[in-house]
Design a protein around this motif. Sequence first.
Motif, PDB file in Angstrom:
ATOM      1  N   VAL A 242       0.992  -1.019   0.286  1.00  0.00           N
ATOM      2  CA  VAL A 242       0.093  -0.076   0.041  1.00  0.00           C
ATOM      3  C   VAL A 242       0.783   1.261  -0.100  1.00  0.00           C
ATOM      4  CG1 VAL A 242       0.028   0.019   2.699  1.00  0.00           C
ATOM      5  CG2 VAL A 242      -1.729   1.336   1.094  1.00  0.00           C
ATOM      6  N   SER A 243       0.352   2.390  -0.770  1.00  0.00           N
ATOM      7  CA  SER A 243       1.097   3.645  -0.645  1.00  0.00           C
ATOM      8  C   SER A 243       0.075   4.721  -0.347  1.00  0.00           C
ATOM      9  CB  SER A 243       1.695   3.935  -2.123  1.00  0.00           C
ATOM     10  OG  SER A 243       0.654   4.338  -3.216  1.00  0.00           O
ATOM     11  N   HIS A 244       0.612   5.720  -0.044  1.00  0.00           N
ATOM     12  CA  HIS A 244      -0.095   7.218   0.353  1.00  0.00           C
ATOM     13  C   HIS A 244      -0.968   7.280  -0.871  1.00  0.00           C
ATOM     14  CE1 HIS A 244      -1.353  10.571   2.865  1.00  0.00           C
ATOM     15  NE2 HIS A 244      -0.772  11.327   1.873  1.00  0.00           N
ATOM     16  N   GLU A 245      -0.320   7.416  -1.825  1.00  0.00           N
ATOM     17  CA  GLU A 245      -0.996   7.925  -2.977  1.00  0.00           C
ATOM     18  C   GLU A 245      -2.381   7.138  -3.293  1.00  0.00           C
ATOM     19  OE1 GLU A 245       2.693   9.453  -2.792  1.00  0.00           O
ATOM     20  OE2 GLU A 245       2.116   7.426  -2.968  1.00  0.00           O
ATOM     21  N   GLU A 246      -2.095   5.710  -3.176  1.00  0.00           N
ATOM     22  CA  GLU A 246      -3.284   4.833  -3.128  1.00  0.00           C
ATOM     23  C   GLU A 246      -4.531   5.210  -2.173  1.00  0.00           C
ATOM     24  OE1 GLU A 246      -1.372   0.797  -5.231  1.00  0.00           O
ATOM     25  OE2 GLU A 246      -1.263   1.199  -3.153  1.00  0.00           O
ATOM     26  N   VAL A 247      -3.859   5.288  -1.094  1.00  0.00           N
ATOM     27  CA  VAL A 247      -4.874   5.604  -0.073  1.00  0.00           C
ATOM     28  C   VAL A 247      -5.667   6.720  -0.388  1.00  0.00           C
ATOM     29  CG1 VAL A 247      -4.979   6.360   2.401  1.00  0.00           C
ATOM     30  CG2 VAL A 247      -3.684   4.492   1.984  1.00  0.00           C
ATOM     31  N   GLN A 248      -5.060   8.028  -0.991  1.00  0.00           N
ATOM     32  CA  GLN A 248      -5.582   9.175  -1.230  1.00  0.00           C
ATOM     33  C   GLN A 248      -6.593   9.032  -2.339  1.00  0.00           C
ATOM     34  OE1 GLN A 248      -1.721  11.417  -1.580  1.00  0.00           O
ATOM     35  NE2 GLN A 248      -3.202  13.054  -1.119  1.00  0.00           N
ATOM     36  N   GLU A 249      -6.238   8.195  -3.285  1.00  0.00           N
ATOM     37  CA  GLU A 249      -7.199   8.055  -4.438  1.00  0.00           C
ATOM     38  C   GLU A 249      -8.492   7.231  -4.199  1.00  0.00           C
ATOM     39  OE1 GLU A 249      -7.030   5.545  -8.869  1.00  0.00           O
ATOM     40  OE2 GLU A 249      -4.896   6.100  -7.761  1.00  0.00           O
ATOM     41  N   ALA A 250      -8.138   6.163  -3.115  1.00  0.00           N
ATOM     42  CA  ALA A 250      -9.728   5.290  -2.815  1.00  0.00           C
ATOM     43  C   ALA A 250     -10.229   6.402  -1.831  1.00  0.00           C
ATOM     44  CB  ALA A 250      -9.053   4.275  -1.925  1.00  0.00           C
ATOM     45  N   ALA A 251      -9.766   7.048  -0.965  1.00  0.00           N
ATOM     46  CA  ALA A 251     -10.506   8.079  -0.350  1.00  0.00           C
ATOM     47  C   ALA A 251     -11.343   9.293  -0.985  1.00  0.00           C
ATOM     48  CB  ALA A 251      -9.555   8.778   0.795  1.00  0.00           C
ATOM     49  N   ASN A 252     -10.468   9.539  -2.055  1.00  0.00           N
ATOM     50  CA  ASN A 252     -10.937  10.474  -3.189  1.00  0.00           C
ATOM     51  C   ASN A 252     -12.215  10.029  -3.769  1.00  0.00           C
ATOM     52  OD1 ASN A 252     -10.986  13.119  -4.589  1.00  0.00           O
ATOM     53  ND2 ASN A 252     -10.455  11.837  -6.211  1.00  0.00           N
ATOM     54  N   ASP A 253     -12.459   8.733  -4.161  1.00  0.00           N
ATOM     55  CA  ASP A 253     -13.510   7.855  -4.889  1.00  0.00           C
ATOM     56  C   ASP A 253     -14.754   7.833  -3.832  1.00  0.00           C
ATOM     57  OD1 ASP A 253     -11.909   7.698  -7.002  1.00  0.00           O
ATOM     58  OD2 ASP A 253     -11.415   5.752  -6.770  1.00  0.00           O
ATOM     59  N   ALA A 254     -14.307   7.590  -2.638  1.00  0.00           N
ATOM     60  CA  ALA A 254     -15.441   7.340  -1.630  1.00  0.00           C
ATOM     61  C   ALA A 254     -15.991   8.853  -0.948  1.00  0.00           C
ATOM     62  CB  ALA A 254     -15.097   6.575  -0.488  1.00  0.00           C
ATOM     63  N   GLN A 255     -15.466   9.870  -1.483  1.00  0.00           N
ATOM     64  CA  GLN A 255     -15.939  10.953  -1.023  1.00  0.00           C
ATOM     65  C   GLN A 255     -17.455  11.486  -1.028  1.00  0.00           C
ATOM     66  OE1 GLN A 255     -13.127  14.681  -0.352  1.00  0.00           O
ATOM     67  NE2 GLN A 255     -12.113  13.707  -2.117  1.00  0.00           N
ATOM     68  N   PRO A 256     -18.035  11.329  -2.133  1.00  0.00           N
ATOM     69  CA  PRO A 256     -19.366  11.854  -2.452  1.00  0.00           C
ATOM     70  C   PRO A 256     -20.276  11.129  -1.688  1.00  0.00           C
ATOM     71  CG  PRO A 256     -18.321  11.350  -4.634  1.00  0.00           C
ATOM     72  CD  PRO A 256     -17.366  10.834  -3.677  1.00  0.00           C
ATOM     73  N   LEU A 257     -20.127   9.624  -1.351  1.00  0.00           N
ATOM     74  CA  LEU A 257     -20.977   8.981  -0.581  1.00  0.00           C
ATOM     75  C   LEU A 257     -21.021   9.550   0.806  1.00  0.00           C
ATOM     76  CD1 LEU A 257     -20.683   5.584  -1.832  1.00  0.00           C
ATOM     77  CD2 LEU A 257     -22.384   7.225  -2.566  1.00  0.00           C
ATOM     78  N   MET A 258     -19.750   9.679   1.513  1.00  0.00           N
ATOM     79  CA  MET A 258     -19.405  10.266   2.737  1.00  0.00           C
ATOM     80  C   MET A 258     -20.194  11.684   2.865  1.00  0.00           C
ATOM     81  SD  MET A 258     -16.106  11.053   4.892  1.00  0.00           S
ATOM     82  CE  MET A 258     -15.920  12.651   4.045  1.00  0.00           C
ATOM     83  N   THR A 259     -19.755  12.421   2.087  1.00  0.00           N
ATOM     84  CA  THR A 259     -20.562  13.606   1.821  1.00  0.00           C
ATOM     85  C   THR A 259     -21.966  13.681   2.086  1.00  0.00           C
ATOM     86  OG1 THR A 259     -18.613  14.789   0.578  1.00  0.00           O
ATOM     87  CG2 THR A 259     -20.541  16.034   0.842  1.00  0.00           C
ATOM     88  N   GLU A 260     -22.485  12.880   1.126  1.00  0.00           N
ATOM     89  CA  GLU A 260     -24.064  12.640   1.195  1.00  0.00           C
ATOM     90  C   GLU A 260     -24.619  12.388   2.572  1.00  0.00           C
ATOM     91  OE1 GLU A 260     -27.503  11.062  -1.781  1.00  0.00           O
ATOM     92  OE2 GLU A 260     -25.364  10.417  -2.021  1.00  0.00           O
ATOM     93  N   ILE A 261     -24.169  11.437   3.300  1.00  0.00           N
ATOM     94  CA  ILE A 261     -24.594  11.073   4.572  1.00  0.00           C
ATOM     95  C   ILE A 261     -24.168  12.328   5.728  1.00  0.00           C
ATOM     96  CG2 ILE A 261     -23.808   9.645   6.499  1.00  0.00           C
ATOM     97  CD1 ILE A 261     -23.255   7.185   4.412  1.00  0.00           C
ATOM     98  N   MET A 262     -23.080  12.785   5.520  1.00  0.00           N
ATOM     99  CA  MET A 262     -22.781  13.908   6.593  1.00  0.00           C
ATOM    100  C   MET A 262     -23.627  15.194   6.347  1.00  0.00           C
ATOM    101  SD  MET A 262     -18.831  13.960   7.377  1.00  0.00           S
ATOM    102  CE  MET A 262     -18.001  12.734   8.314  1.00  0.00           C
ATOM    103  N   ARG A 263     -23.931  15.409   5.115  1.00  0.00           N
ATOM    104  CA  ARG A 263     -24.732  16.659   4.790  1.00  0.00           C
ATOM    105  C   ARG A 263     -26.236  16.502   5.167  1.00  0.00           C
ATOM    106  NH1 ARG A 263     -25.417  15.890  -0.283  1.00  0.00           N
ATOM    107  NH2 ARG A 263     -23.831  16.987  -1.077  1.00  0.00           N
ATOM    108  N   GLU A 264     -26.799  15.213   5.117  1.00  0.00           N
ATOM    109  CA  GLU A 264     -27.937  14.813   5.476  1.00  0.00           C
ATOM    110  C   GLU A 264     -28.136  14.813   7.069  1.00  0.00           C
ATOM    111  OE1 GLU A 264     -32.051  14.487   4.803  1.00  0.00           O
ATOM    112  OE2 GLU A 264     -30.214  14.875   3.343  1.00  0.00           O
ATOM    113  N   MET A 265     -27.149  14.177   7.578  1.00  0.00           N
ATOM    114  CA  MET A 265     -27.040  14.170   9.062  1.00  0.00           C
ATOM    115  C   MET A 265     -27.119  15.578   9.815  1.00  0.00           C
ATOM    116  SD  MET A 265     -24.464  11.080   9.872  1.00  0.00           S
ATOM    117  CE  MET A 265     -24.894  11.205  11.660  1.00  0.00           C
ATOM    118  N   ILE A 266     -26.284  16.456   9.016  1.00  0.00           N
ATOM    119  CA  ILE A 266     -26.322  17.902   9.492  1.00  0.00           C
ATOM    120  C   ILE A 266     -27.456  18.520   9.583  1.00  0.00           C
ATOM    121  CG2 ILE A 266     -25.257  19.880   9.262  1.00  0.00           C
ATOM    122  CD1 ILE A 266     -22.544  18.623   8.685  1.00  0.00           C
TER     123      ILE A 266
END
Length: 269
Positions: A242-266
């Motif tokens: 595993v590399s830091h770049e791969e971690v960033q890439e995977a996190a970036n791909d998941a961002q929209p779903l995380m954002t949707e959940i957090m936005r709705e919770m707030i």
Amino acid sequence: MYEKIQETASWLKERMTTTPQTAIILGTGLGQLASEITDSYSFPYSEIPNFPVSTVEGHAGKLIFGKLGGKDIMAMEGRFHYYEGYNMKEVTFPERVMYELGIKTLFVSNAAGGMNPEFKIGDLMVIDDHINFFPEHPLRGKNFPTGPRFPDMHEAYNKALRDEADLIAREKGIRIVHGTYVGVQGPTFETPKEYRMYHILGGDAVGMSTVPEVIVACHCGIKVFGISVITDLGGFDNPVKVSHEEVQEAANDAQPLMTEIMREMIKRS
């Protein structure tokens, strides 16, 4: 330290035009949520008195104020890690300032390595509990007047907020999993045997942040909701590099779903 916290909070209060009660910490590769904040204004960490400065790639290093889900919020775009050389008082300095600014609820996110065989890369893991493997405790030393000397940690991650996330995920058809986060010092990623050990001890995901911030938030009486983006997998029969770049890439791909959940919770808070 307490005087510095109050000094920083006063500096921010003089410049704030909103009154947030909710704060968000955006972890590695998860800064995209910041673009969802409307009516925003921000302060680079380097301009805020007494504030540490983030040194890690993927952490922008600024404090953002504005609206998300129609509510006033503040967000840390980039956090501070023990492995950067900061002590625990510095790592958790922002949470102390949040308390002085009137924050009641903290949403904390991170990128983490999954150890549960049921997990997949890109999964969102709601944090139910944590295991603290940091070599220094953030409450070590003279007790701050914001909480008791021996704070209770039986529900560090608020149950009602976790239930709300489950409900929203079901409504929106978003896959989420639950688990225990193991907080370690870093900065090395785990060896295959370390992954396996943490899993045997009860961990489902492992990372290099979050636990100190949550402990201090709990000490201040701030409700916490935590979510990990599973960016890599370890501890299984076939070791995966595993590399830091791969971690960033995977996190970036998941961002929209995380954002949707957090936005709705707030929005519903």
